[in-house]
Design a protein around this motif. Structure first.
Motif, PDB file in Angstrom:
ATOM      1  N   GLU A   1     -72.848   1.906 -12.497  1.00 44.70           N
ATOM      2  CA  GLU A   1     -72.830   2.803 -11.335  1.00 44.70           C
ATOM      3  C   GLU A   1     -72.698   1.989 -10.053  1.00 44.70           C
ATOM      4  O   GLU A   1     -73.356   0.956  -9.890  1.00 44.70           O
ATOM      5  N   GLY A   2     -71.865   2.431  -9.164  1.00 48.65           N
ATOM      6  CA  GLY A   2     -71.674   1.714  -7.915  1.00 48.65           C
ATOM      7  C   GLY A   2     -70.658   0.586  -8.024  1.00 48.65           C
ATOM      8  O   GLY A   2     -70.218   0.041  -7.012  1.00 48.65           O
ATOM      9  N   GLY A   3     -70.279   0.238  -9.224  1.00 49.31           N
ATOM     10  CA  GLY A   3     -69.320  -0.836  -9.444  1.00 49.31           C
ATOM     11  C   GLY A   3     -67.899  -0.294  -9.364  1.00 49.31           C
ATOM     12  O   GLY A   3     -67.677   0.878  -9.037  1.00 49.31           O
ATOM     13  N   PRO A   4     -66.911  -1.149  -9.687  1.00 50.07           N
ATOM     14  CA  PRO A   4     -65.520  -0.685  -9.654  1.00 50.07           C
ATOM     15  C   PRO A   4     -65.296   0.452 -10.639  1.00 50.07           C
ATOM     16  O   PRO A   4     -65.939   0.506 -11.695  1.00 50.07           O
ATOM     17  N   ALA A   5     -64.378   1.345 -10.276  1.00 52.48           N
ATOM     18  CA  ALA A   5     -64.124   2.509 -11.130  1.00 52.48           C
ATOM     19  C   ALA A   5     -62.641   2.821 -11.154  1.00 52.48           C
ATOM     20  O   ALA A   5     -61.897   2.476 -10.233  1.00 52.48           O
ATOM     21  N   VAL A   6     -62.203   3.462 -12.246  1.00 53.54           N
ATOM     22  CA  VAL A   6     -60.824   3.959 -12.364  1.00 53.54           C
ATOM     23  C   VAL A   6     -60.954   5.468 -12.519  1.00 53.54           C
ATOM     24  O   VAL A   6     -61.283   5.967 -13.601  1.00 53.54           O
ATOM     25  N   GLY A   7     -60.746   6.204 -11.405  1.00 53.86           N
ATOM     26  CA  GLY A   7     -60.953   7.654 -11.450  1.00 53.86           C
ATOM     27  C   GLY A   7     -62.407   7.956 -11.770  1.00 53.86           C
ATOM     28  O   GLY A   7     -63.313   7.438 -11.121  1.00 53.86           O
ATOM     29  N   TRP A   8     -62.619   8.770 -12.834  1.00 53.18           N
ATOM     30  CA  TRP A   8     -63.997   9.121 -13.208  1.00 53.18           C
ATOM     31  C   TRP A   8     -64.665   8.042 -14.057  1.00 53.18           C
ATOM     32  O   TRP A   8     -65.835   8.124 -14.357  1.00 53.18           O
TER      33      TRP A   8
END
Lengths: 254, 253
Positions: A89-96
């Motif tokens: 959580e809070g880290g890099p994300a790709v969309g959802w």
């Protein structure tokens, strides 16, 4: 005809086939534990050993890969689920999807895939009767466990699987011929199919028990001979030792 | 004394009542001599299966006595199961081994035979039914005829004195039927007594010594096959086409 894919025993002249089933079972347990619970490098190691075993076993690679393919959607779902609900959580994300979650999912899917390959090598190279004898041998020192009965039940379960699949296929076809598939409510379809199938499986089990009685089933059956050679012991010990070292040494160094 | 004079199976006034109160058999008496080929016929529900299950001690008589090799099945069920091998109508239900060889070994292993003896018997039994090349194949991959042959191999491995077949031709195509008939001929040549419960009399007519007709749990007629196999329609069984016209040919049915 029921198809059990890569998990069916296939007669070949290979060193993996020649190994004692108890040594193979011990190896399976060690490598499986490393693949599922060990650090990632250990899972990679277990996968490497599983692949080496597959090559050494001379089992047809194409058949094994094709047979394991039905697992792919499940592994894909695992990756997606971890991506959605995993950590990071809070880290890099790709969309959802969080990148950390996806990485976690990929690792878990890799672990599951490794165990599947290990299982395919074990069952593809070990006669079911030998597996049964190995189970009997492992259980014999355990007090209050009727090892003969457990081994027989295991053997019967293996025997029942294709029979149940065949019954399920026949029942489905018979119900489809009578228009069950035109029912929109899938719960009704499942209920009718389930009820018919359970009845037929119970009848099957009843016929099996009659067959066992008519063929003189007894608890005092003679055990098949298993031969644990030096090579078996050495292979199992070496693999276990290598995995133990890989597991513990880096943490000791730290 | 000639062994053929001593019945290997003797049923004396056997009656059987099921748990629901219905009568399966009513005062049935029947002897089977060593090496004899006895055919049982009768319409569905006439008691054929109930009768043959008494020979293998799968059922025990409510009244009367069943002796196998002179021993009461009530007191010596293990003896009955060793002496009387049973081939069920649904071979799939009889096969309990995970491979062909495992299944053939099941009976000898139950008798506690040494491993080498079991191996020798399995090899001999599979060879006798022509399944040696499929020894390591899972049984569910066999054809119908091969499954029936495996069921026979499982029985042969125990070396019984009597082999009982329950509807051996059901669900078999012509090659499968021929395979089963060939096995019956071989068993007969080895001096094994055969008891065959079937509707399809024309298939076994050429080999049969005796025919027993069952009706409502009673023996309605019994005697030499050619004499009894006439006018069977009254008992719900088709009279074999060649009856009364001299000779039967099992290969042209």
């Amino acid at each position: 005809m029921a198809y059990l894919g890569p998990f069916l025993f296939l007669e070949k002249d290979s060193p993996v086939h020649a190994m004692d089933p108890r040594a193979k079972a011990a190896l399976l347990a060690v490598l499986g534990a490393c693949a599922m619970a060990g650090p990632p490098r250990l899972a990679v190691g277990a996968f490497g050993l599983a692949l080496s075993g597959l090559v050494a076993s001379r089992l047809p690679m194409g058949r094994t890969v094709r047979g394991l393919l039905p697992l792919a959607p499940l592994l894909f779902l695992v990756v997606l689920a971890r991506g959605l609900y995993g950590g990071g959580e809070g880290g890099p994300a790709v969309g959802w999807f969080s990148v950390a979650g996806l990485a976690e999912g990929l690792l878990f899917a890799f672990r599951l895939g490794t165990v599947a390959v290990l299982g395919a090598v074990f069952t593809g190279t070990t006669r079911p009767g030998a597996v049964r004898e190995a189970v009997r041998w492992f259980l014999s020192p355990v007090p209050l466990v009727p090892e003969n009965r457990v081994a027989m039940m295991m053997g019967l379960t293996v025997r029942l699987v294709p029979v149940v699949l065949e019954e399920a296929s026949r029942t489905r076809a018979a119900l489809a011929a009578r228009g069950l598939e035109s029912r929109k409510n899938s719960l009704v379809r499942v209920r009718v199919l389930g009820a018919c199938l359970v009845r037929r499986v119970i009848l099957c089990a009843d016929r099996f028990s009659l067959a066992l009685a008519s063929r003189g089933w007894s608890e005092n059956r003679c055990a098949a001979s298993l031969t644990l050679g030096r090579a078996d012991v050495a292979a199992a010990c070496l693999a276990a030792l290598a995995m133990a070292l890989a597991w513990f040494l880096p943490s000791l160094a730290v | 004394m000639d062994d053929r004079l001593q019945p290997i199976v003797r049923m004396e006034a056997v009656s059987h009542c099921f748990a629901d109160g219905s009568t399966g058999l009513s005062r049935v008496s029947l002897d089977v001599a060593p090496g004899e080929f006895v055919v049982l016929c009768g319409k569905n529900g006439s008691g054929k299966t109930t009768l043959i299950r008494h020979m293998n001690a799968l059922l025990l008589p409510t009244k009367g006595v069943v002796l196998v090799a002179g021993k009461d099945t009530r007191k010596h069920p293990a003896n009955a199961r060793r002496m009387v091998g049973m081939v069920f109508s649904d071979a799939d239900a009889q096969i309990v081994g995970e491979t062909v060889a495992d299944d053939a070994a099941f009976g000898p292993e139950n008798l506690g035979m040494p491993h080498q003896e079991v191996k020798a018997r399995v090899e001999a039994a599979l060879s006798a039914v022509g399944l040696s090349h499929l020894a390591h194949r899972p049984p569910h991959l066999l054809s119908g005829g091969e499954k029936r042959r495996l069921a026979i191999a499982g029985v042969l491995a125990v070396d019984p004195g009597v082999v009982v077949f329950d509807e051996p031709f059901s669900n078999l195509d012509f090659p499968g039927i021929v395979q089963v008939l060939e096995q019956m001929e071989r068993l007969r040549a080895r001096g094994v007594a055969l008891v065959v419960a079937t509707h399809e009399l024309e298939k076994v007519a050429a080999m049969a010594d005796r025919l027993v007709v069952l009706d409502q749990g009673r023996i309605a007629a019994k005697g030499p096959f050619a004499e009894v196999a006439v006018g069977l329609e009254a008992f719900g069984v088709r009279t074999p086409p060649a009856a009364g016209r001299g000779g039967f040919d099992p290969w042209h049915t």
